[in-house]
Design a protein around this motif. Structure first.
Motif, PDB file in Angstrom:
ATOM      1  N   ARG A  34      -3.000  55.148  12.798  1.00  0.00           N
ATOM      2  CA  ARG A  34      -3.499  55.988  11.720  1.00  0.00           C
ATOM      3  C   ARG A  34      -4.975  56.326  11.908  1.00  0.00           C
ATOM      4  O   ARG A  34      -5.683  55.698  12.688  1.00  0.00           O
ATOM      5  CB  ARG A  34      -3.333  55.289  10.381  1.00  0.00           C
ATOM      6  N   ALA A  64      -6.740  56.290  17.998  1.00  0.00           N
ATOM      7  CA  ALA A  64      -5.380  56.008  17.556  1.00  0.00           C
ATOM      8  C   ALA A  64      -4.379  56.263  18.681  1.00  0.00           C
ATOM      9  O   ALA A  64      -3.429  55.495  18.869  1.00  0.00           O
ATOM     10  CB  ALA A  64      -5.040  56.854  16.335  1.00  0.00           C
ATOM     11  N   THR A 105       1.033  48.377  14.056  1.00  0.00           N
ATOM     12  CA  THR A 105       0.437  49.208  15.099  1.00  0.00           C
ATOM     13  C   THR A 105       1.145  48.986  16.424  1.00  0.00           C
ATOM     14  O   THR A 105       1.427  49.911  17.172  1.00  0.00           O
ATOM     15  CB  THR A 105      -1.059  48.882  15.252  1.00  0.00           C
ATOM     16  N   HIS A 144      -6.203  48.023  22.620  1.00  0.00           N
ATOM     17  CA  HIS A 144      -6.135  46.562  22.546  1.00  0.00           C
ATOM     18  C   HIS A 144      -4.713  46.016  22.541  1.00  0.00           C
ATOM     19  O   HIS A 144      -4.370  45.115  23.304  1.00  0.00           O
ATOM     20  CB  HIS A 144      -6.863  46.097  21.283  1.00  0.00           C
ATOM     21  N   CYS A 145      -3.882  46.578  21.666  1.00  0.00           N
ATOM     22  CA  CYS A 145      -2.598  45.925  21.432  1.00  0.00           C
ATOM     23  C   CYS A 145      -1.609  46.129  22.563  1.00  0.00           C
ATOM     24  O   CYS A 145      -0.544  45.541  22.565  1.00  0.00           O
ATOM     25  CB  CYS A 145      -2.004  46.393  20.105  1.00  0.00           C
ATOM     26  N   MET A 170      -1.558  47.787   5.204  1.00  0.00           N
ATOM     27  CA  MET A 170      -2.841  47.407   4.623  1.00  0.00           C
ATOM     28  C   MET A 170      -2.711  47.089   3.151  1.00  0.00           C
ATOM     29  O   MET A 170      -3.539  46.404   2.577  1.00  0.00           O
ATOM     30  CB  MET A 170      -3.851  48.515   4.827  1.00  0.00           C
ATOM     31  N   PRO A 220      -0.889  44.596   9.513  1.00  0.00           N
ATOM     32  CA  PRO A 220      -1.277  45.881  10.118  1.00  0.00           C
ATOM     33  C   PRO A 220      -1.175  45.895  11.642  1.00  0.00           C
ATOM     34  O   PRO A 220      -0.662  46.850  12.223  1.00  0.00           O
ATOM     35  CB  PRO A 220      -2.727  46.044   9.673  1.00  0.00           C
ATOM     36  N   HIS A 221      -1.649  44.817  12.284  1.00  0.00           N
ATOM     37  CA  HIS A 221      -1.655  44.884  13.754  1.00  0.00           C
ATOM     38  C   HIS A 221      -0.244  44.836  14.322  1.00  0.00           C
ATOM     39  O   HIS A 221       0.035  45.402  15.374  1.00  0.00           O
ATOM     40  CB  HIS A 221      -2.539  43.781  14.349  1.00  0.00           C
ATOM     41  N   VAL A 262     -10.996  49.892  22.495  1.00  0.00           N
ATOM     42  CA  VAL A 262     -10.491  48.988  21.464  1.00  0.00           C
ATOM     43  C   VAL A 262      -9.124  49.468  20.985  1.00  0.00           C
ATOM     44  O   VAL A 262      -8.214  48.676  20.737  1.00  0.00           O
ATOM     45  CB  VAL A 262     -11.465  48.899  20.265  1.00  0.00           C
TER      46      VAL A 262
END
Lengths: 302, 259, 396
Positions: free
Chosen positions: B84, B167, B78, B106-107, B53, B74-75, B103
């Motif tokens: 975090r 998280a 992650t 998501h990744c 970030m 950031p993504h 959400v």
């Protein structure tokens, strides 16, 4: 390069720029204090022009002198502009204090639509003639090659008003309170600054300045309609952003810069694209340097 | 053994202010590492640098000793397995609790808008899996009863727990917790420390946590790192840190009796 | 009570005083005349007096929560229950019968209404779901309309090819214009998009050699059916069915996207951009998705608009068109399909039938936008939260 033409353009830019500066101040002061883009500001400008028209007509029907007509029109329009600004804040923004960011902006757009339609219904949707209050007031010799006497008065009046505002903000209690709220609203509140009053006053002052600008530019252009607020509003907003929104000196500077850019772009490139240049300026600044010339880059705290 | 995360000489300046001034840090796989230090020591800035970030001005961050994290978004970070929570809670307020956790997942999934529009098999299968996963993590965090409430209507401690559940849904290897016990009472804090230990075992997670509650830090962390004025000034087991004179002057002395 | 009365009287008096030079007087500077219009002024006084009561009452009874959070009420839940897939389908069946019983005028109005619903659904993706305040949405509508107009004029293309190209071109422009504004905050984004919209309109006006400037493009044909050309009436009816089909697609798309991975990512960005990133959401991709999809629907509707009016010029694509579409989204309830449909009916259809209202339409639009933000920011029918209940089987 033709020197005569250059100076003509420069003065024309200065004339416009000083008006943009006047109107930009309303945006920048409100943004500084509330963090809100007062979308209805252009509409206050437009309404003030209509009020100014009525005032000017009454004054000349009563047979006042040219100077008296100009002064009374300015005063009357400024008073009404201020009253409209005050009312708009009270109706459309105050109940939304503390709501999320988009709500006041949408409310502002709604207010803007409302006021346009209000003027269409109350007056007319057509262009109406506006008297040229600025001409034949004085004979000017020394700059007459570059600038008409009307433009000269226009520029002088707006620069005077700008100067007055600076002095007000710097040296009065109220001016200091405004700047205190700009820095930190909660702290100012703790220190006993009456925030609501100061916010109202901000709208009043900003709107009165816009009204002065409206009368000056309308008598320069010679006609007005309900739509004049939109474009001028966007341009003044551009000026505010250009100088660094939230900064009073920035708004004045931004207004002058934008006026000059427009005048030269229209003069040397093409007058068809005058507005495109203004919008282009706006878009480019917001994307590449949103803090403007005098503003400080801010980053969100995580 | 290569450490899970390795930070070397990390620096960050904000307009002339040296927020981070050379941080070195290693986190072993399966370790709970506490990050302590006085306010303004740069702890949250370090978190921001690790999660992409904030872009560090200098230094290096490696995952598994090989994958550089510096410069990633950031993504992307992650997705590589760092998740975090935030010091000032950042939930998706008007979404439901279960949606928040969904959400989070998501990744790990792929369905795009065309899948959603045509209700392809991929979309349907993924939706089912996402939902089940989300419920699972809510169960782990003890939030099952709240699943269909708005996130913003949760009690403060529950909001902190939801941040952890969210998280977890991103299936991290390293979880960065920014003051997870802030605003919790003693009972809730005690629950939290058990939970962290449980998560570590169950998901073979590693932790880096910023915490001011020294009791919690001493109890659960395998090692502690101390920051002061943007530097990592000491590291070691909780016992060693407690006795380290530099730490006592910089932190315990400065803040006066936090321990 | 007397204090109250006095308070409202003075409010009304103040507002009437504000209206005095605009409503109460009309000057003509050239003719040197000044008209007084006392009757209108009295009307303003009466109106502001009663509105002042209403305003006060609503303000006092405003639910505190309404300020920030859209919480769907019981009404919304009931309304949503009514509109399941089957009811929706039935509604469409009824609508599809309209051209058989009503005249061309009605059909035309319904096409307009459906076009606005679709536009609002498209903007709803960008503003309602992803929380990106786009004030230049009309630009994509214009791109759709001009795609058809220009492709027809220069290349002789028909409606159907242009429909695809118009939609895709608008989507591409949406993405292209989205790229530079990705990092901008809410209100700055609003202004930049407004600027883009105006620049496009000014270009359409000034590039007269290519776009025919303010004169516009005439003689844009209605769609054909596998080469079959309808007469004028038939063409309109055919367009009605095309628009109905597009609307059905748009509603389905919106509904399905809401309950999907992409839709949740949009809402996450709207709620908290930073946390969304931290949860592994690719901001760039997700935002551009929203811009592109939103613009796509505008492009498609633009092509239909060009076919319907058979004449387009830049004046149809002013900023206030964007504002109308936005007000439909806001009035309906951001993110809510049913709300958008209802709002479009209220704002577009109702004034068509209540002719005496037509004059005041935009005035009411504006007032409604302000009032909605203050008293009911969640809109007429707020988005109902998806239930996402746990499957019984997996609990064991």
């Amino acid at each position: 390069m033709d020197g005569q033409y250059f100076f003509e353009l420069a003065f024309s830019g200065l004339t416009r720029g000083s008006i943009y500066a006047l109107i930009a101040l309303g945006y920048t002061m409100v943004y500084g204090i509330l963090g809100l883009i007062n979308f209805a500001h252009g509409e206050v400008y437009m309404i003030s022009a209509f009020v100014g028209l009525t005032a000017a007509a009454i004054c000349s029907l009563l047979g006042f002198s040219l100077w008296a007509v100009l002064l009374l029109t300015l005063l009357f329009a400024a008073a009404y502009g201020a009253a409209y600004g005050y009312t708009i804040e009270k109706v459309a923004y105050r109940p939304l204090r503390g709501a999320n960011r988009l709500a006041p902006l949408i409310s502002a757009i709604g207010m803007s639509i409302f006021l346009r339609e209000y003027v269409i219904l109350a007056q007319t949707a057509d262009f109406v003639a506006f008297p040229s209050l600025l001409y034949n007031l004085v004979e000017v010799d020394f700059l007459s090659d570059y600038i008409g006497s009307g433009e000269l008065i226009l520029t002088l009046v707006s620069l005077t008003v700008l100067g007055g505002l600076f002095l007000f903000l710097r040296y009065t209690q109220t001016g200091r309170a405004m700047r205190a709220i700009e820095q930190d609203r909660e702290m100012a509140m703790l220190l006993g600054v009456k925030v609501d009053q100061v916010i109202s006053l901000t709208f009043v002052i900003g709107s009165a300045l816009a009204a002065v600008g409206a009368v000056l530019i309308s008598s320069h252009m010679g006609q007005i309609n309900y739509n004049i607020g939109f474009l001028v509003g966007i341009k003044a907003f551009t000026a505010a952003v250009l100088g660094g929104i939230g900064s009073v000196a920035g708004a004045a500077l931004g207004g002058l810069v934008l006026g000059l850019v427009e005048a030269f772009a229209a003069g040397y490139v093409s007058s068809d694209y005058e507005d495109v240049f203004a919008f282009g300026c706006l878009v480019l600044i917001l994307i590449f340097r949103p803090a403007g010339i005098l503003g400080q880059q801010q980053s969100e705290k995580v | 053994m290569t450490p899970l995360l390795q930070v070397r000489g990390l620096k960050k300046t904000f307009g002339g202010i040296q927020a981070l001034d050379g941080v070195d840090l290693q986190i072993a796989s399966g370790e709970i590492k506490a990050l302590i230090g006085p306010n303004g020591a740069g702890k949250t800035t370090l978190f921001n640098c690790l999660t992409g970030m904030t872009r560090p001005s200098e230094g290096q961050i490696f995952l598994d000793g090989a994958t550089p994290l510096k410069g990633l978004l950031p993504h992307q970070i992650t997705k590589l397995g760092l998740a975090r929570t935030f010091q000032n809670i950042r939930l998706f307020d008007s979404l439901t609790v279960i949606e928040n956790v969904m959400v989070g997942a998501h990744c790990r999934f792929k369905a795009n808008f065309l899948d959603a529009f045509f209700h392809t098999r991929r979309h349907l299968a993924e939706e089912k899996e996402i939902k089940e996963k989300a419920y699972y993590f809510l169960e782990v965090m003890g939030l099952l009863q709240q699943a269909l409430n708005s996130a913003k209507n949760l009690a403060y401690a529950d909001q902190r727990r939801l941040e952890i559940a969210r998280a977890l849904a991103s299936e991290p290897r390293l979880l960065l917790l920014d003051e997870p016990a802030a605003g919790m009472n003693a009972a809730e804090t005690a629950e939290l420390d058990q939970l962290i230990v449980r998560l570590k075992e169950e998901f073979s997670l590693s932790f880096l946590l910023i915490e001011h509650d020294m009791k919690l830090v001493m109890k659960i962390s395998d090692s502690v790192i101390v920051m002061d004025r943007g530097r990592s000034i000491a590291g070691g087991s909780p016992e060693e840190i407690r006795k380290n004179p530099a730490v006592i002057t910089a932190y315990l002395g400065a803040e006066g009796g936090h321990a | 009570m007397r204090k109250e009365l006095l308070r409202h009287l003075s409010t009304a008096f103040g507002l009437t005083l504000l209206a005095l030079p605009l409503v109460g007087m009309k000057v003509d500077f050239i003719e040197k005349t000044l008209d007084w219009r006392w009757g209108r002024l009295m009307g303003v006084f009466a109106l502001t007096f009663s509105l002042s009561w209403l305003w006060r009452y609503l303000l006092v009874h405003r639910p505190q929560q309404a300020r920030s959070s859209p919480a769907p009420g019981v009404l919304a839940a009931r309304a949503h229950l009514l509109v399941n897939q089957r009811v929706l389908l039935l509604l469409f069946l009824v609508l599809s019968l309209v051209p058989w019983v009503a005249g061309g005028y009605q059909v035309n109005i319904l096409i307009t209404a459906m076009a606005y619903i679709t536009l609002a659904l498209g903007l709803n993706i960008v503003v309602g779901m992803a929380g990106l305040l786009d004030l230049g949405y009309v630009a994509f509508y214009a791109i759709g309309a001009y795609s058809y107009g220009l492709l027809h004029h220069y290349l002789g293309w028909g409606f159907w090819q242009s429909l695809g190209v118009g939609g895709l071109l608008a989507a591409a422009m949406g993405i292209l214009l989205g790229i530079p504004v990705l990092r901008l905050r809410g209100d700055y984004l609003a202004i930049v998009t407004l600027g883009f919209g105006e620049i496009l309109r000014l270009l359409l006006e000034n590039e007269a050699d290519f776009t025919f400037g303010v004169q516009g493009i005439p003689n844009i044909p209605k769609p054909t059916f596998f080469g079959f050309r309808f007469d004028y009436e038939g063409g309109i009816v055919f367009l009605f069915y095309i628009m109905l089909g597009i609307l059905l697609l748009a509603i389905t798309a919106t509904k399905r996207l809401q309950y999907s991975r992409v839709g949740r990512a949009w809402m996450a960005i709207r709620e908290n951009e930073l946390a969304a990133q931290a949860m592994g959401i690719d901001l760039t991709k997700t935002k551009l998705n929203a811009f592109g999809l939103g613009a796509f629907w505008a492009g498609v509707v633009g092509v239909v608009f060009a076919a319907k009016t058979s004449f387009i010029n830049p004046a149809s694509f002013q900023f206030f068109e964007s504002a109308i579409i936005l007000s439909i989204v806001v009035l309906g309830g951001m993110g809510s399909v049913l709300g958008v449909v209802l709002a479009a009916i209220l704002l577009i259809l109702l004034p068509e039938y209540l002719r005496f209202l037509a004059e005041y339409r935009m005035l009411l639009f504006g007032a409604l936008m302000v009032a909605m933000m203050i008293f009911r920011p969640q809109g007429l029918v707020p988005r109902l939260r998806p239930r996402y209940e746990r499957d019984k089987a997996s609990k064991a």
